[in-house]
Design an enzyme around this catalytic site. Structure first.
Site, short mmCIF file in Angstrom:
data_model
loop_
_atom_site.label_atom_id
_atom_site.label_comp_id
_atom_site.label_asym_id
_atom_site.label_seq_id
_atom_site.Cartn_x
_atom_site.Cartn_y
_atom_site.Cartn_z
N CYS A 7 61.83 28.74 38.50
CA CYS A 7 61.78 27.38 39.05
C CYS A 7 63.22 26.91 39.21
O CYS A 7 64.15 27.74 39.20
CB CYS A 7 60.95 26.44 38.17
SG CYS A 7 61.58 26.17 36.50
N ASN A 10 64.51 25.92 35.07
CA ASN A 10 64.04 26.81 33.99
C ASN A 10 63.90 26.06 32.66
O ASN A 10 64.20 26.59 31.59
CB ASN A 10 64.96 28.04 33.83
CG ASN A 10 64.43 29.11 32.89
OD1 ASN A 10 65.20 29.81 32.23
ND2 ASN A 10 63.13 29.27 32.81
N CYS A 12 61.10 23.35 32.72
CA CYS A 12 59.75 22.76 32.78
C CYS A 12 58.69 23.76 33.23
O CYS A 12 57.91 24.26 32.42
CB CYS A 12 59.73 21.54 33.69
SG CYS A 12 60.80 20.19 33.15
N ARG A 13 58.65 24.04 34.56
CA ARG A 13 57.54 24.84 35.09
C ARG A 13 57.59 26.31 34.70
O ARG A 13 56.59 26.85 34.20
CB ARG A 13 57.49 24.70 36.62
CG ARG A 13 57.14 23.31 37.09
CD ARG A 13 57.47 23.11 38.55
NE ARG A 13 58.91 23.14 38.78
CZ ARG A 13 59.50 23.05 39.95
NH1 ARG A 13 58.77 22.97 41.05
NH2 ARG A 13 60.81 23.06 40.05
N SER A 14 58.73 26.98 34.96
CA SER A 14 58.75 28.42 34.67
C SER A 14 58.63 28.73 33.17
O SER A 14 58.02 29.74 32.83
CB SER A 14 59.97 29.12 35.31
OG SER A 14 61.18 28.60 34.83
N ASP A 123 57.09 19.51 40.59
CA ASP A 123 58.12 19.39 39.56
C ASP A 123 57.79 18.19 38.64
O ASP A 123 57.76 17.05 39.11
CB ASP A 123 59.46 19.18 40.26
CG ASP A 123 60.63 19.13 39.29
OD1 ASP A 123 60.38 19.16 38.07
OD2 ASP A 123 61.77 19.05 39.76
P1 4NP Z 1 61.95 22.75 36.48
O1 4NP Z 1 62.23 21.16 36.49
O2 4NP Z 1 62.56 23.29 37.75
O3 4NP Z 1 60.45 22.83 36.49
O4 4NP Z 1 62.58 23.30 35.23
C1 4NP Z 1 63.50 20.63 36.69
C2 4NP Z 1 64.37 20.54 35.64
C3 4NP Z 1 65.63 20.00 35.84
C4 4NP Z 1 66.02 19.57 37.10
C5 4NP Z 1 65.14 19.67 38.16
C6 4NP Z 1 63.87 20.21 37.95
N1 4NP Z 1 67.30 19.00 37.30
O5 4NP Z 1 67.60 18.62 38.45
O6 4NP Z 1 68.10 18.91 36.36
#
Ligand code: 4NP
Length: 154
Positions: A7, A10, A12-14, A123
């Protein structure tokens, strides 16, 4: 089999996808390697998001062994399948592929549930508990489908 979940951050989702598939593979005694990475290095070295940890804990899965790391071109050789959470992640990873073999490893994870739908896992970073629960439910189905597809004893 070696699977990589990808994702943006790295955190939240992954990590949820990684934790779910690792848990299911272990329960089935499958000798699979599962890891996750981000298309960004924004959160490198960090634990998964607090709400991701909480959500997974509620479902009986510990993901506090995970640390965020950025995707590397070396991951194309190290993994058999690279599952992306959304279309941005997909094209970010695909654009790093240097040949057709590498390109063909890159998948949209929800296509395991709805073939050809190319739908995103939303997200949940700026969301709340319900958003993480929805992501969990989507990835629970997707990882069930992955197990069904790749489990040799199925
Ligand atoms: P992820 O979520 O891609 O599911 O881990 C996010 C975590 C952090 C950010 C964006 C999405 N960020 O912009 O910091």
């Amino acid at each position: 089999m070696k699977f990589l979940m990808v994702c943006l951050g790295n955190i939240c989702r992954s990590p949820i996808a990684h934790g779910l598939l690792k848990h299911k593979a272990e329960q089935l005694g499958l000798n699979w390697e599962i890891d996750s990475a981000g298309t960004s290095g924004y959160h490198q070295g960090e634990l998964p998001d607090r709400q991701a940890i909480e959500c997974m804990k509620k479902h009986g899965i510990d993901i506090t062994y995970q640390r965020s790391r950025p995707f590397s071109k070396r991951d194309f050789a190290a993994f058999d399948v690279i599952y992306c959470m959304d279309r941005n992640n997909y094209w970010d990873v695909r654009s790093l592929a240097e040949n057709e073999t590498e390109e063909q490893k890159v998948m949209m994870i929800l296509n395991e549930v709805n073939a050809g739908s190319d739908s995103n896992v939303p997200d949940p970073y700026y969301g709340g508990k319900e958003d993480f629960e929805m992501v969990y439910a989507m990835l629970d189905k997707a990882t069930d489908a992955i197990v069904t597809r790749y489990n040799p004893t199925h």
